[in-house]
Design an enzyme around this catalytic site. Structure first.
Site, PDB file in Angstrom:
ATOM      1  N   CYS A  67     -41.622 -12.280  45.281  1.00  0.00           N
ATOM      2  CA  CYS A  67     -42.597 -10.771  44.879  1.00  0.00           C
ATOM      3  C   CYS A  67     -43.925 -11.630  44.209  1.00  0.00           C
ATOM      4  CB  CYS A  67     -41.870 -10.166  43.939  1.00  0.00           C
ATOM      5  SG  CYS A  67     -40.538  -9.271  45.117  1.00  0.00           S
ATOM      6  N   HIS A 106     -45.211  -2.450  50.580  1.00  0.00           N
ATOM      7  CA  HIS A 106     -44.308  -1.601  50.385  1.00  0.00           C
ATOM      8  C   HIS A 106     -44.518  -0.223  51.207  1.00  0.00           C
ATOM      9  CE1 HIS A 106     -41.639  -3.927  47.903  1.00  0.00           C
ATOM     10  NE2 HIS A 106     -42.610  -4.129  46.937  1.00  0.00           N
ATOM     11  N   HIS A 165     -47.517  -8.909  49.639  1.00  0.00           N
ATOM     12  CA  HIS A 165     -46.388  -8.454  50.283  1.00  0.00           C
ATOM     13  C   HIS A 165     -46.848  -6.696  50.143  1.00  0.00           C
ATOM     14  CE1 HIS A 165     -44.452  -8.323  46.618  1.00  0.00           C
ATOM     15  NE2 HIS A 165     -43.725  -7.222  46.994  1.00  0.00           N
ATOM     16  N   HIS A 197     -53.202   2.148  51.728  1.00  0.00           N
ATOM     17  CA  HIS A 197     -53.626   1.131  52.611  1.00  0.00           C
ATOM     18  C   HIS A 197     -54.544   0.224  51.459  1.00  0.00           C
ATOM     19  CE1 HIS A 197     -51.388   3.540  55.651  1.00  0.00           C
ATOM     20  NE2 HIS A 197     -51.722   2.401  56.415  1.00  0.00           N
ATOM     21  N   GLU A 248     -39.540   1.632  45.675  1.00  0.00           N
ATOM     22  CA  GLU A 248     -40.116   0.558  46.194  1.00  0.00           C
ATOM     23  C   GLU A 248     -39.517   0.493  47.733  1.00  0.00           C
ATOM     24  OE1 GLU A 248     -40.545  -3.275  44.619  1.00  0.00           O
ATOM     25  OE2 GLU A 248     -42.450  -2.761  43.516  1.00  0.00           O
TER      26      GLU A 248
END
Ligand SMILES: [Zn+2]
Length: 126
Positions: free
Chosen positions: A23, A29, A27, A67, A115
């Site tokens: 993590c 979600h 990355h 985004h 998440e």
């Protein structure tokens, strides 16, 4: 007490600074956020807060994050963008926006950030 909740979704990237594991890397979600309000009194047509109004408030907060790479946005340039800190961010922002709409009649009870479908963090204040 009456309580109402809405849920909205958004998709963002983040990286957890100082996390020893995957993590720490960038990355994304598909987040879900649930905002719950409470208050002892309804308005003159029997609503705590119009769901449409509440959704507008939550969407306005989401618009800034959706985004985006959350680590690039204040306060997450220094505050780690964990689900816990995101929940507090939504709590604080929603509380401020709600106050101007309901003038203290209704408060944010808690905010839960999903998440994933099975991992959540919730923030509330007494
Ligand atoms: Zn993550």
């Amino acid at each position: 007490m009456f309580q109402v909740s809405v849920e909205e979704t958004f998709s963002s990237g983040h990286a957890l600074r100082g996390y020893k594991g995957k993590c720490e890397n960038v990355h994304g979600h598909n987040y879900r956020v649930q905002v719950s309000l409470e208050g002892p009194e309804l308005d003159n047509i029997g609503l705590l807060v119009d769901f449409t109004r509440l959704k507008q408030i939550v969407r306005a907060i989401i618009q800034r994050l959706d985004h985006q790479f959350i680590n690039d946005l204040e306060p997450f340039t220094t505050v780690n963008p964990s689900a816990e800190n995101l929940a507090k961010y939504f709590y604080d922002e929603a509380s401020e926006k709600l106050d101007s709409v309901t003038r203290g009649r209704v408060r944010v009870k808690n905010v839960t950030v999903f998440e994933t479908d099975t991992t959540t963090a919730t923030y509330s204040e007494p």
